[in-house]
Design an enzyme around this catalytic site. Structure first.
Site, mmCIF file in Angstrom:
data_model
loop_
_atom_site.group_PDB
_atom_site.id
_atom_site.type_symbol
_atom_site.label_atom_id
_atom_site.label_comp_id
_atom_site.label_asym_id
_atom_site.label_seq_id
_atom_site.Cartn_x
_atom_site.Cartn_y
_atom_site.Cartn_z
ATOM 1 N N HIS A 207 43.406 42.115 33.912
ATOM 2 C CA HIS A 207 42.503 41.393 33.113
ATOM 3 C C HIS A 207 40.992 41.990 33.170
ATOM 4 O O HIS A 207 40.566 42.468 34.207
ATOM 5 C CB HIS A 207 42.412 39.863 33.941
ATOM 6 C CG HIS A 207 42.242 39.951 35.356
ATOM 7 N ND1 HIS A 207 41.098 40.027 35.884
ATOM 8 C CD2 HIS A 207 43.012 39.837 36.269
ATOM 9 C CE1 HIS A 207 41.283 39.920 37.157
ATOM 10 N NE2 HIS A 207 42.437 39.728 37.473
ATOM 11 N N ASP A 208 40.168 41.731 32.118
ATOM 12 C CA ASP A 208 38.994 42.065 32.216
ATOM 13 C C ASP A 208 38.588 43.714 32.069
ATOM 14 O O ASP A 208 37.533 43.773 32.352
ATOM 15 C CB ASP A 208 38.019 41.641 33.013
ATOM 16 C CG ASP A 208 38.355 39.891 33.070
ATOM 17 O OD1 ASP A 208 37.880 39.311 32.176
ATOM 18 O OD2 ASP A 208 38.839 39.188 34.183
ATOM 19 N N GLY B 164 42.089 44.524 37.742
ATOM 20 C CA GLY B 164 41.121 43.670 37.248
ATOM 21 C C GLY B 164 39.911 44.427 37.317
ATOM 22 O O GLY B 164 39.294 45.133 38.330
#
Length: 256
Positions: A119-120, A137
């Site tokens: 994520h991200d 992440g």
């Protein structure tokens, strides 16, 4: 060109000349650009936007919810550019609210089997991730970087452009641009000279970057002292300025 045994949500937006293989599942809020090839047994959930002429091979999971205990179902996104090749069993997660809400992947890249992008993450253009390379992440990876097999990058780390990371490299710190890196934990082994020359860097620029590398890593100076001595080179060579700016702004510290 959508196999009758594929499941495509009516709210998905499918471009022209897209091929979707058997048993693939395309969820709502998914946009697939023109000319993409989606193999069999691929799952794509949204919100996810995929650009044109990407190839996604079997058993990949694209745009699934982030692996983050704080995630509570918010409508975060995954954005993928154009002309990428995403091989078997890759997993690319959507973003989180706390990380800006978007996982973003550029264009013209190769992601070999079992690559994980969490994520991200923010991944640039023309990168190569070999088998099982993994980003935790919030990781950033610059253009033209090459990650060898089984590379692992710790959360919130940054990898500069034109970096080559050897097989099974593990980094808990930021990796400045242009370097060759290997080891667990990661250590610098000089400049990625061959890669720079292949991409059109002049001999003068390569020489200036070599001098910059020596100042930071071989001179015995502190980072602050080395940066001061490199200041004149940054005026003449923008590539050196990119290197020194990265070192100066590294929030997690740089590999040594």
């Amino acid at each position: 060109m959508i196999h009758p045994q594929a499941i495509v949500d009516p709210r998905a937006r499918i471009g022209k000349e897209v091929e979707i293989g058997a048993f693939s599942i395309i969820g709502p809020d998914v946009e697939i650009g023109d000319g993409c090839w989606i193999g069999p047994h691929v799952v794509i959930n949204g919100p996810t936007r995929i650009g044109a002429k990407n190839k996604i091979f079997q058993f990949s999971s694209i745009g699934e919810a982030p692996q983050d205990l704080k995630y509570a179902g918010e409508p975060t996104r995954l954005e993928i550019g154009d002309r990428n090749v995403i091989r078997e069993c890759c997993t690319f997660s959507r973003g989180t609210v706390g990380g800006g809400g978007v996982t973003r992947i550029g264009s013209d890249s190769l992601f070999m089997a079992y690559v994980h992008i969490a994520h991200d993450c923010q991944v640039g253009n023309r990168v190569v991730f070999a088998n099982n390379a993994t980003l935790a992440g919030h990781v950033e990876v610059g253009d033209h970087s090459i990650l060898g097999g089984f590379v692992g990058i710790h959360q919130f780390c940054k990898v500069g452009a034109h970096v080559m990371l050897g097989v099974a490299t593990v980094s808990f710190k930021d990796i400045p641009p242009y370097l060759m890196v290997h080891g667990n934990t990661a250590k610098p082994y000089g400049l990625n000279v061959r890669g720079l020359r292949r991409r059109g860097f002049s001999e003068a620029v390569v020489a200036a970057l070599k001098e910059s590398y020596k100042k930071i890593y071989r001179s015995g100076l502190t980072v602050e002292e080395a940066l001061r001595e490199l200041a004149p080179l940054t005026v003449q060579y923008p590539e050196v300025a990119i290197f020194t700016d990265f070192v100066r702004n590294a929030e997690r510290g740089i590999i040594r």
